[in-house]
Design a protein around this motif. Structure first.
Motif, short mmCIF file in Angstrom:
data_model
loop_
_atom_site.label_atom_id
_atom_site.label_comp_id
_atom_site.label_asym_id
_atom_site.label_seq_id
_atom_site.Cartn_x
_atom_site.Cartn_y
_atom_site.Cartn_z
N THR A 6 -21.87 -0.91 46.94
CA THR A 6 -20.67 -0.06 47.01
C THR A 6 -20.56 0.80 45.76
OG1 THR A 6 -19.45 -1.55 48.45
CG2 THR A 6 -18.12 -0.15 47.02
N TYR A 50 -13.15 1.68 40.17
CA TYR A 50 -13.71 2.24 41.39
C TYR A 50 -15.23 2.42 41.28
CZ TYR A 50 -14.21 5.28 45.47
OH TYR A 50 -14.58 5.82 46.67
N ARG A 162 -12.05 8.91 46.12
CA ARG A 162 -10.99 7.88 46.17
C ARG A 162 -9.93 8.17 47.23
NH1 ARG A 162 -8.76 6.38 40.32
NH2 ARG A 162 -7.29 5.30 41.70
N LYS A 165 -10.31 6.19 52.05
CA LYS A 165 -10.51 4.74 51.92
C LYS A 165 -11.52 4.26 52.96
CE LYS A 165 -7.09 4.96 48.93
NZ LYS A 165 -6.63 6.27 48.40
N GLU A 168 -13.89 -1.44 53.88
CA GLU A 168 -13.72 -2.61 53.00
C GLU A 168 -12.51 -2.44 52.08
OE1 GLU A 168 -17.33 -3.32 50.77
OE2 GLU A 168 -17.36 -1.32 49.91
N GLU A 169 -12.20 -1.19 51.74
CA GLU A 169 -10.98 -0.96 50.94
C GLU A 169 -9.72 -1.22 51.77
OE1 GLU A 169 -12.13 3.13 49.46
OE2 GLU A 169 -11.26 2.31 47.64
N GLU A 172 -8.70 -4.75 51.80
CA GLU A 172 -8.01 -5.14 50.56
C GLU A 172 -6.58 -4.60 50.54
OE1 GLU A 172 -8.37 -6.70 47.27
OE2 GLU A 172 -9.67 -7.84 48.58
N TYR A 255 -5.99 -3.34 44.35
CA TYR A 255 -5.41 -2.49 45.40
C TYR A 255 -3.92 -2.81 45.59
CZ TYR A 255 -9.97 -0.59 46.39
OH TYR A 255 -11.17 0.07 46.26
N GLY A 344 -3.58 3.39 46.73
CA GLY A 344 -4.91 2.79 46.72
C GLY A 344 -5.05 1.86 45.54
N LEU A 345 -5.94 2.20 44.61
CA LEU A 345 -6.06 1.39 43.40
C LEU A 345 -4.86 1.61 42.48
CD1 LEU A 345 -9.87 1.68 42.60
CD2 LEU A 345 -8.60 -0.44 42.98
N ASP A 349 -1.48 6.85 43.94
CA ASP A 349 -2.92 6.87 43.70
C ASP A 349 -3.35 8.10 42.89
OD1 ASP A 349 -5.13 5.28 43.95
OD2 ASP A 349 -5.86 6.24 45.77
#
Ligand code: GLY
Ligand code: MN
Length: 457
Positions: A6, A50, A162, A165, A168-169, A172, A255, A344-345, A349
């Motif tokens: 990733t 990231y 970013r 998404k 897999e994000e 999370e 996340y 997001g993160l 974001d």
């Protein structure tokens, strides 16, 4: 952490997008609250997370596109650190876990950048938001304060990855949203007349902690919901109050979830509260129904504002044509903030990279009061994750200010509004993923309507 592929793939896409030069990443350090060793909870920089996945203090990284090198800079722990804080993998092991072979001591980062500057290589960096990073940048680049020039190609490259998404994000983020939903449901069950706001915030934060999560931002749990970001928790909740809760969990990988609810202090909302609350729910639902790829989020915002104005006209608080009121900016008396933001993160974001790049695709933002607070306006695309959070607020200071200035007297019934000085404010907030065909709510359902909230009281 995700599998190392990733991070390898993300870095490779970033290199392709920027094309040449050297990309400099400064990981976050520990930060002292009141003395150096008594630190705030550690949070790695989200772009570092990231592209490099490592949540340890004291790291830096370089992607040297011209020389085809990827290097993580850091130091091994001393025996004093290990005795005090426990051990960690070696720097080389950490780097290998995210697909990087080359590591160098921290002190070499400055030398590497100085060499790059000396040979005329472009050093790309992101806008710093911590003072120590700004100082480091000035020192490494040999430039004066105020002359920093964050790299637009670097910002755009990061945003273009970013913002979309991956599956897999989403897993999370959905976990963060599930825990966030449980936090709000816990608050709805816990609240009793006579409690302090801090007792409710403690009950909902316990849910985050018990699930191994941190908070994605400081909790709002307030009977003064008219103040958009009220972090005071010292009031005692009285019968007839509404408690506005805005809170979210952050997973171990960083996340975020972000939801808001408005809870009646007693068993039921008053009829005046219901009237306003129902308008907010109508606005919320219309916004959610409008979500689909291609629609500019600005249009969804305009729609939600218009529904609020129509509803408030029905209550006699506004007058005239609702669409004209929104175009003029009169709705901002009651809804002075945006409808939602990317998530997001960071809970907002990439806000540190600039809303114009994240939410406006480089186009300028409005400067009108209310509209200027819209963080997201661009056409929606599959993979975007965003919040929907219309609210209705009665802000006595704003009422007095606009009334004294005679603003929007064609649209606002100031005389009627006087009776709502003590109303406070309300909002509901949910999190959505834009899909190929529409949108999907993320996380477990949290009661939204007055009837649904009352059923939990
Ligand atoms: N929920 C925090 C915010 O959106 O500002
Ligand atoms: Mn939010």
């Amino acid at each position: 952490m995700f599998a190392k592929e990733t991070y390898i793939n993300r870095r490779s896409a970033l290199k392709k997008s920027v094309g040449s030069g050297l990309l400099l990443f400064l990981g976050n350090e520990e930060s002292g609250m009141n003395y150096e060793d008594n630190t705030y909870p550690y949070r790695q920089d989200s772009s570092f997370l990231y592209f490099f996945g490592l949540s340890y203090a004291g790291l830096g990284a370089v992607i040297d596109i011209d020389e085809d090198r990827e290097i993580i800079f850091g130091d091994e722990l001393t025996i004093d650190h290990i005795v005090w804080m426990g051990t960690q993998p070696t720097l080389h092991e950490k780097a290998q876990s995210v697909g990087i072979r080359e590591t160098l001591p921290s002190a070499d980062l400055k030398k590497y950048i100085e060499k790059a500057v000396a040979k005329g290589q472009t050093v790309h960096y992101l806008p710093p938001y911590r003072a120590e990073h700004r100082l480091k940048l000035l020192d490494m680049l040999g430039i004066k304060p105020g002359t920093e020039q964050p790299s637009i190609p670097f910002i755009k490259g990061v945003v273009n990855l970013r913002n979309y998404k991956t599956a897999e994000e989403i897993v999370e983020i959905e976990r963060a949203c599930d825990v966030t939903a449980e936090m709000h449901i816990a608050a709805m069950r816990a609240l009793r007349v006579g409690m302090k706001e801090c007792e409710v915030s403690a009950a909902l934060e316990a849910v985050a902690q018990a699930n191994g999560c941190a908070l994605s931002f400081p909790t709002i749990a307030t009977v003064c919901g008219q103040t958009l970001h009220n972090h005071y928790h010292g009031h005692t909740v009285k019968e007839g109050d509404m408690l506005l809760v805005d809170a979210g969990a952050e997973t171990e990988m960083g996340y975020a979830g972000d939801m808001s609810s408005t809870i009646c202090a007693g068993k039921k909302f008053t009829s005046r509260q219901k009237d306003v609350y129902d308008i907010q729910v109508a606005s919320h639902r219309a916004a959610v129904e409008a979500l689909r790829p291609g629609i500019p989020f600005k249009d969804v915002y305009e729609l939600s504002c218009r529904i609020i104005c129509e509803g408030l006209k029905g209550l006699g608080l506004m007058k005239g044509d609702p669409a004209e009121a929104v175009a003029a900016g009169a709705h901002a008396m009651f809804f002075p903030c945006g409808l939602g933001h990317m998530m997001g993160l960071d809970v907002h974001d990439m806000e540190n990279l600039g809303e114009v790049w994240v939410g406006y695709d480089g186009h300028p933002k409005s400067t009108q009061f209310g509209r200027k607070s819209l963080r997201l306006a661009r056409p929606l695309e599959p993979g975007f994750v965003l919040t929907i959070e219309p609210g209705i607020y009665f802000i006595p200071e704003l009422m007095d200010y606009w009334k004294a200035e005679g603003r929007f007297t064609d649209f606002i019934n100031y005389d009627k509004l006087e009776a709502y000085r003590d109303f406070t404010g309300l909002r509901n907030e949910e999190d959505y993923l834009i899909t190929e065909t529409g949108a999907r709510r993320l996380g477990k359902y949290v009661p939204v309507t007055t009837e649904e909230v009352e059923a939990l009281r």
